[in-house]
Design a protein around this motif. Structure first.
Motif, PDB file in Angstrom:
ATOM      1  N   PRO A 115     -61.702  53.375 -47.041  1.00 47.27           N
ATOM      2  CA  PRO A 115     -61.481  51.980 -47.430  1.00 47.27           C
ATOM      3  C   PRO A 115     -62.595  51.486 -48.360  1.00 47.27           C
ATOM      4  O   PRO A 115     -63.750  51.878 -48.241  1.00 47.27           O
ATOM      5  N   GLY A 116     -62.198  50.625 -49.276  1.00 45.89           N
ATOM      6  CA  GLY A 116     -63.152  50.103 -50.247  1.00 45.89           C
ATOM      7  C   GLY A 116     -63.193  50.901 -51.529  1.00 45.89           C
ATOM      8  O   GLY A 116     -63.855  50.512 -52.487  1.00 45.89           O
ATOM      9  N   THR A 117     -62.488  52.027 -51.560  1.00 47.29           N
ATOM     10  CA  THR A 117     -62.407  52.817 -52.778  1.00 47.29           C
ATOM     11  C   THR A 117     -61.603  52.035 -53.813  1.00 47.29           C
ATOM     12  O   THR A 117     -60.548  51.488 -53.500  1.00 47.29           O
ATOM     13  N   ARG A 118     -62.120  51.970 -55.007  1.00 42.23           N
ATOM     14  CA  ARG A 118     -61.414  51.283 -56.092  1.00 42.23           C
ATOM     15  C   ARG A 118     -60.796  52.327 -57.004  1.00 42.23           C
ATOM     16  O   ARG A 118     -61.471  53.251 -57.448  1.00 42.23           O
ATOM     17  N   ILE A 119     -59.504  52.194 -57.263  1.00 40.18           N
ATOM     18  CA  ILE A 119     -58.776  53.115 -58.131  1.00 40.18           C
ATOM     19  C   ILE A 119     -58.495  52.399 -59.445  1.00 40.18           C
ATOM     20  O   ILE A 119     -57.925  51.309 -59.455  1.00 40.18           O
ATOM     21  N   ALA A 120     -58.927  52.989 -60.534  1.00 42.30           N
ATOM     22  CA  ALA A 120     -58.640  52.457 -61.868  1.00 42.30           C
ATOM     23  C   ALA A 120     -57.794  53.486 -62.606  1.00 42.30           C
ATOM     24  O   ALA A 120     -58.080  54.683 -62.565  1.00 42.30           O
ATOM     25  N   VAL A 121     -56.743  53.024 -63.255  1.00 40.87           N
ATOM     26  CA  VAL A 121     -55.860  53.922 -64.001  1.00 40.87           C
ATOM     27  C   VAL A 121     -56.002  53.608 -65.484  1.00 40.87           C
ATOM     28  O   VAL A 121     -55.875  52.453 -65.896  1.00 40.87           O
ATOM     29  N   VAL A 122     -56.276  54.636 -66.271  1.00 41.03           N
ATOM     30  CA  VAL A 122     -56.374  54.479 -67.721  1.00 41.03           C
ATOM     31  C   VAL A 122     -55.064  54.982 -68.326  1.00 41.03           C
ATOM     32  O   VAL A 122     -54.781  56.187 -68.289  1.00 41.03           O
ATOM     33  N   PRO A 123     -54.253  54.058 -68.857  1.00 41.65           N
ATOM     34  CA  PRO A 123     -52.956  54.455 -69.436  1.00 41.65           C
ATOM     35  C   PRO A 123     -53.151  55.346 -70.660  1.00 41.65           C
ATOM     36  O   PRO A 123     -54.159  55.259 -71.355  1.00 41.65           O
ATOM     37  N   ASP A 124     -52.207  56.201 -70.893  1.00 38.51           N
ATOM     38  CA  ASP A 124     -52.178  57.059 -72.087  1.00 38.51           C
ATOM     39  C   ASP A 124     -53.372  57.997 -72.180  1.00 38.51           C
ATOM     40  O   ASP A 124     -53.666  58.499 -73.263  1.00 38.51           O
ATOM     41  N   ALA A 125     -54.081  58.216 -71.077  1.00 36.12           N
ATOM     42  CA  ALA A 125     -55.208  59.152 -71.080  1.00 36.12           C
ATOM     43  C   ALA A 125     -54.810  60.396 -70.304  1.00 36.12           C
ATOM     44  O   ALA A 125     -54.029  60.339 -69.361  1.00 36.12           O
ATOM     45  N   GLY A 126     -55.388  61.518 -70.725  1.00 38.73           N
ATOM     46  CA  GLY A 126     -55.146  62.787 -70.045  1.00 38.73           C
ATOM     47  C   GLY A 126     -56.399  63.274 -69.362  1.00 38.73           C
ATOM     48  O   GLY A 126     -57.296  62.491 -69.024  1.00 38.73           O
ATOM     49  N   HIS A 127     -56.480  64.579 -69.163  1.00 37.80           N
ATOM     50  CA  HIS A 127     -57.571  65.220 -68.430  1.00 37.80           C
ATOM     51  C   HIS A 127     -58.945  64.750 -68.902  1.00 37.80           C
ATOM     52  O   HIS A 127     -59.832  64.523 -68.099  1.00 37.80           O
ATOM     53  N   ASP A 128     -59.120  64.605 -70.187  1.00 39.85           N
ATOM     54  CA  ASP A 128     -60.401  64.176 -70.745  1.00 39.85           C
ATOM     55  C   ASP A 128     -60.405  62.665 -70.958  1.00 39.85           C
ATOM     56  O   ASP A 128     -60.608  62.173 -72.066  1.00 39.85           O
ATOM     57  N   VAL A 129     -60.212  61.918 -69.866  1.00 43.20           N
ATOM     58  CA  VAL A 129     -60.082  60.467 -69.938  1.00 43.20           C
ATOM     59  C   VAL A 129     -61.270  59.834 -70.655  1.00 43.20           C
ATOM     60  O   VAL A 129     -61.106  58.880 -71.422  1.00 43.20           O
ATOM     61  N   HIS A 130     -62.454  60.366 -70.448  1.00 42.91           N
ATOM     62  CA  HIS A 130     -63.658  59.803 -71.068  1.00 42.91           C
ATOM     63  C   HIS A 130     -63.649  59.979 -72.581  1.00 42.91           C
ATOM     64  O   HIS A 130     -64.319  59.237 -73.291  1.00 42.91           O
ATOM     65  N   LEU A 131     -62.890  60.941 -73.074  1.00 49.04           N
ATOM     66  CA  LEU A 131     -62.755  61.140 -74.516  1.00 49.04           C
ATOM     67  C   LEU A 131     -61.530  60.413 -75.060  1.00 49.04           C
ATOM     68  O   LEU A 131     -61.557  59.903 -76.177  1.00 49.04           O
TER      69      LEU A 131
END
Length: 154
Positions: A115-131
């Motif tokens: 509990p307390g975990t925050r889930i953020a979803v980045v649309p249109d991103a794949g495996h290399d979300v940071h890129l």
């Protein structure tokens, strides 16, 4: 990242590496093969943690050995990481790429177990979300840190 066993992971990674049209004639062709954009350019230029290309006979070749890469994921094929996840005691932000390997159902299970975990979803991103979308990752991280404050300060 996934928390449960991934029996097909070694085969999937091996097939992906086998699909590379080696040698790549140039960095532009490699970037296109890897999906273009920032992630494709990073893989082609050798900026990704696990791959990258180096000049060799006839063009650009992988910096990694296929069999070594497949061997490195063997443990993940049979092991789950739920005990490690359950042991986490600090605030957690899970950044999930909408087109990545971590599926919503697994992220939901992570949040249920911790509990307390925050889930953020980045649309249109794949495996290399940071890129794929560094600005979105930064926004999510900045908002999370502003919300939780310094860890251990309370």
């Amino acid at each position: 990242m996934t928390t449960g066993p991934s029996p097909s992971l070694p085969e999937t990674i091996g097939a992906w590496l086998d699909s590379w049209p080696v040698p790549f004639p140039d960095a532009e062709a490699a970037a296109a093969f890897f999906g273009g954009g920032a992630a494709g350019r990073a893989w082609a230029a050798g900026l990704a943690w696990a791959a990258g290309l180096a000049p060799g006979p006839g063009g650009l070749h992988p910096r990694v050995d296929r069999d070594v890469m497949v061997a490195t994921v063997q443990e993940n094929a049979h092991r789950d990481f739920w005990d490690a996840w359950d042991a986490v005691r600090c605030p957690v932000l899970v950044v999930r790429a909408a087109k990545g390997m971590l599926k919503q159902q697994e992220a939901d299970r992570m949040a249920e177990r911790r509990p307390g975990t925050r889930i953020a979803v980045v649309p249109d991103a794949g495996h290399d979300v940071h890129l794929d979308d560094p600005a979105a990752v930064y926004r999510e991280l900045a908002a999370f840190l502003a919300e939780v404050g310094p860890v251990g300060a309370g």
